[in-house]
Design a protein around this motif. Sequence first.
Motif, PDB file in Angstrom:
ATOM      1  N   THR A  77     -12.145   4.964   3.139  1.00  0.00           N
ATOM      2  CA  THR A  77     -10.768   5.178   2.714  1.00  0.00           C
ATOM      3  C   THR A  77     -10.555   6.566   2.129  1.00  0.00           C
ATOM      4  O   THR A  77     -11.489   7.205   1.632  1.00  0.00           O
ATOM      5  CB  THR A  77     -10.381   4.121   1.649  1.00  0.00           C
ATOM      6  N   ALA A  79      -4.711   0.870   5.704  1.00  0.00           N
ATOM      7  CA  ALA A  79      -5.043   0.085   4.516  1.00  0.00           C
ATOM      8  C   ALA A  79      -4.891  -1.404   4.788  1.00  0.00           C
ATOM      9  O   ALA A  79      -5.615  -2.240   4.233  1.00  0.00           O
ATOM     10  CB  ALA A  79      -4.140   0.490   3.353  1.00  0.00           C
ATOM     11  N   ASN A 138      -8.169  -2.246   6.376  1.00  0.00           N
ATOM     12  CA  ASN A 138      -9.278  -2.119   5.422  1.00  0.00           C
ATOM     13  C   ASN A 138      -9.392  -3.314   4.488  1.00  0.00           C
ATOM     14  O   ASN A 138     -10.488  -3.765   4.150  1.00  0.00           O
ATOM     15  CB  ASN A 138      -9.086  -0.864   4.560  1.00  0.00           C
ATOM     16  N   CYS A 139      -8.248  -3.814   4.033  1.00  0.00           N
ATOM     17  CA  CYS A 139      -8.239  -4.762   2.913  1.00  0.00           C
ATOM     18  C   CYS A 139      -8.971  -6.059   3.202  1.00  0.00           C
ATOM     19  O   CYS A 139      -9.490  -6.698   2.284  1.00  0.00           O
ATOM     20  CB  CYS A 139      -6.810  -5.055   2.488  1.00  0.00           C
ATOM     21  N   SER A 156      -8.238   6.657  -0.303  1.00  0.00           N
ATOM     22  CA  SER A 156      -7.475   6.210  -1.471  1.00  0.00           C
ATOM     23  C   SER A 156      -7.654   7.106  -2.688  1.00  0.00           C
ATOM     24  O   SER A 156      -6.777   7.167  -3.555  1.00  0.00           O
ATOM     25  CB  SER A 156      -7.891   4.784  -1.857  1.00  0.00           C
ATOM     26  N   ALA A 213       0.812  -1.225   0.000  1.00  0.00           N
ATOM     27  CA  ALA A 213       0.000   0.000   0.000  1.00  0.00           C
ATOM     28  C   ALA A 213       0.838   1.265   0.000  1.00  0.00           C
ATOM     29  O   ALA A 213       0.360   2.337  -0.385  1.00  0.00           O
ATOM     30  CB  ALA A 213      -0.950   0.003   1.202  1.00  0.00           C
ATOM     31  N   THR A 268      -5.385   1.890   0.010  1.00  0.00           N
ATOM     32  CA  THR A 268      -6.113   0.616  -0.005  1.00  0.00           C
ATOM     33  C   THR A 268      -6.460   0.171  -1.416  1.00  0.00           C
ATOM     34  O   THR A 268      -6.305  -1.010  -1.765  1.00  0.00           O
ATOM     35  CB  THR A 268      -7.402   0.725   0.823  1.00  0.00           C
ATOM     36  N   SER A 279     -14.737  -0.766   2.797  1.00  0.00           N
ATOM     37  CA  SER A 279     -13.991   0.056   3.745  1.00  0.00           C
ATOM     38  C   SER A 279     -14.201   1.536   3.485  1.00  0.00           C
ATOM     39  O   SER A 279     -14.688   1.947   2.431  1.00  0.00           O
ATOM     40  CB  SER A 279     -12.494  -0.272   3.693  1.00  0.00           C
TER      41      SER A 279
END
Length: 242
Positions: free
Chosen positions: A142, A131, A134-135, A144, A46, A100, A140
């Motif tokens: 995020t 992250a 989250n994964c 990102s 990540a 993420t 999630s």
Amino acid sequence: MAPSAPPRRLALLGGGFSTDEDGLLDDWVLGQARTSRPQVCFVPTASGDAPGYAEKFLTAFRSRACEPSVLTLFRRELDDDALRTFLLAQDVVYVGGGNTANLLAVWRTHGVDRLLGEAYDRGTLLCGISAGANCWAEASHTDSFGPLDVLRDGLGLLPGSVCPHYDSEPGRRPSYREAVASGALPAGWAVDDGVGALFTDGLLTETVTRARAARLHRVEPDGGGGAVEHALGARLLELRMK
């Protein structure tokens, strides 16, 4: 009689070697491993396999009772067979923070998503921060994509959604609650910094914290267009005299 399948376990971390000086959450993670001297692999995908991040992990874990290693994918060195053998040999896979969405895309390109699912089914403890927390979930909360948003294509090893940095990043709490209330995210788990949460076969089995006020929160729709939040009790981790 066929042997029973090992429990499938994963942990959401609100800290660890990258943010905390006391090492309490990392020691707790190692205490959940299936062996007394576990193989522990750090996966910094990540962060784009940031060298400094990997070295910080190795510095923190070389002094512990474990065998640390790092898996890099942006400059991949293992072929498919070797990658599978390596990941399935790990007792703990520890995933770092970063982006993420990028993490999931790179894992899927290299088949790491499938291999981690196989390792999980075989009893490897999966864990991570930000992250890296989250994964594992279905979805999630995020950053990102810049602003806080929802991501609905996680690995799905943990039912529901995850929100990291719940108590420390501006906007996290109201944004996540709104996403759950609207149905943009399924009900899930919001992790304060300092918390560790262990799930066994998808169910919460232990919650710990290195900070007295930090908690794991269960956030669900309230049935009336809003969201309800429950702060769960946690065992306080304390430094031990050596």
